[in-house]
Write a protein that holds these residues in place. Structure first.
Motif, mmCIF file in Angstrom:
data_model
loop_
_atom_site.group_PDB
_atom_site.id
_atom_site.type_symbol
_atom_site.label_atom_id
_atom_site.label_comp_id
_atom_site.label_asym_id
_atom_site.label_seq_id
_atom_site.Cartn_x
_atom_site.Cartn_y
_atom_site.Cartn_z
ATOM 1 N N GLU A 13 22.793 40.249 35.805
ATOM 2 C CA GLU A 13 22.422 40.975 34.723
ATOM 3 C C GLU A 13 20.689 41.013 34.591
ATOM 4 N N LEU A 14 19.929 41.879 34.860
ATOM 5 C CA LEU A 14 18.603 42.132 34.606
ATOM 6 C C LEU A 14 18.163 42.462 33.388
ATOM 7 N N TRP A 15 17.393 41.833 32.591
ATOM 8 C CA TRP A 15 17.081 41.946 31.457
ATOM 9 C C TRP A 15 15.244 42.137 31.731
ATOM 10 N N TYR A 16 14.953 43.371 31.202
ATOM 11 C CA TYR A 16 13.561 43.862 31.593
ATOM 12 C C TYR A 16 12.926 44.596 30.275
ATOM 13 N N LEU A 30 15.588 45.852 27.707
ATOM 14 C CA LEU A 30 16.875 46.838 28.347
ATOM 15 C C LEU A 30 17.446 45.701 29.093
ATOM 16 N N HIS A 31 18.696 46.024 29.436
ATOM 17 C CA HIS A 31 19.468 45.279 30.395
ATOM 18 C C HIS A 31 20.078 46.176 31.333
ATOM 19 N N LYS A 32 20.537 45.803 32.557
ATOM 20 C CA LYS A 32 21.247 46.733 33.454
ATOM 21 C C LYS A 32 21.978 45.547 34.588
ATOM 22 N N PRO A 33 23.153 46.084 34.892
ATOM 23 C CA PRO A 33 23.814 45.180 36.131
ATOM 24 C C PRO A 33 22.946 45.599 37.408
ATOM 25 N N ILE A 63 12.772 49.927 41.105
ATOM 26 C CA ILE A 63 11.299 49.010 41.087
ATOM 27 C C ILE A 63 11.131 48.649 39.901
ATOM 28 N N VAL A 64 10.967 47.226 39.557
ATOM 29 C CA VAL A 64 10.266 46.889 38.317
ATOM 30 C C VAL A 64 9.006 46.049 38.414
ATOM 31 N N ALA A 65 7.992 46.253 37.830
ATOM 32 C CA ALA A 65 6.801 45.287 37.856
ATOM 33 C C ALA A 65 7.303 43.667 37.537
ATOM 34 N N ARG A 66 6.813 42.985 38.271
ATOM 35 C CA ARG A 66 6.980 41.489 37.879
ATOM 36 C C ARG A 66 6.860 41.207 36.234
ATOM 37 N N GLU A 67 5.678 41.635 35.872
ATOM 38 C CA GLU A 67 5.238 41.409 34.287
ATOM 39 C C GLU A 67 6.581 42.032 33.274
ATOM 40 N N CYS A 68 7.185 42.870 33.849
ATOM 41 C CA CYS A 68 8.420 43.584 33.132
ATOM 42 C C CYS A 68 9.765 42.770 32.996
ATOM 43 N N VAL A 69 9.848 41.907 34.039
ATOM 44 C CA VAL A 69 11.058 41.153 34.255
ATOM 45 C C VAL A 69 11.287 40.006 33.205
ATOM 46 N N HIS A 70 12.277 40.145 32.258
ATOM 47 C CA HIS A 70 12.494 39.150 31.448
ATOM 48 C C HIS A 70 13.400 38.022 31.793
ATOM 49 N N SER A 71 14.539 38.382 32.227
ATOM 50 C CA SER A 71 15.305 37.068 32.937
ATOM 51 C C SER A 71 16.343 37.782 33.866
ATOM 52 N N LEU A 72 17.083 36.931 34.572
ATOM 53 C CA LEU A 72 17.992 37.454 35.548
ATOM 54 C C LEU A 72 19.340 36.606 35.531
#
Length: 81
Positions: A13-16, A30-33, A63-72
């Motif tokens: 589960e990616l939170w970004y 936002l979150h997405k599998p 593709i997600v910028a490193r700064e936009c990734v909240h948690s995985l």
């Protein structure tokens, strides 16, 4: 969840942070599998990449910028999307 072509893959589960539709000056969490390719996992642990690549839906790349990734967080079969 991503397409059945990826059966046996580990899902996360990616939170970004992303933008609101119609309001590019506002962001929302936002979150997405996703499936995390091995190269992305290594990049995340080393902290060297500016962008991360994830697999979503039917095999599309996201593709997600490193700064936009909240948690995985790893998902298990008992957790349904």
């Amino acid at each position: 969840m991503p397409d059945s072509n990826f059966k046996g893959s580990t899902y996360y589960e990616l939170w970004y942070w992303g933008y609101y539709d119609g309001q590019p000056e506002c962001t929302q969490l936002l979150h997405k599998p996703v499936i995390v390719p091995e190269e992305t996992r290594k990049q995340m642990l080393s902290g060297n990449a500016r962008f991360y690549r994830f697999i979503i839906d039917d095999g599309e790349e996201m593709i997600v910028a490193r700064e936009c990734v909240h948690s995985l967080r790893q998902l298990y079969e008992k957790e349904a999307w």
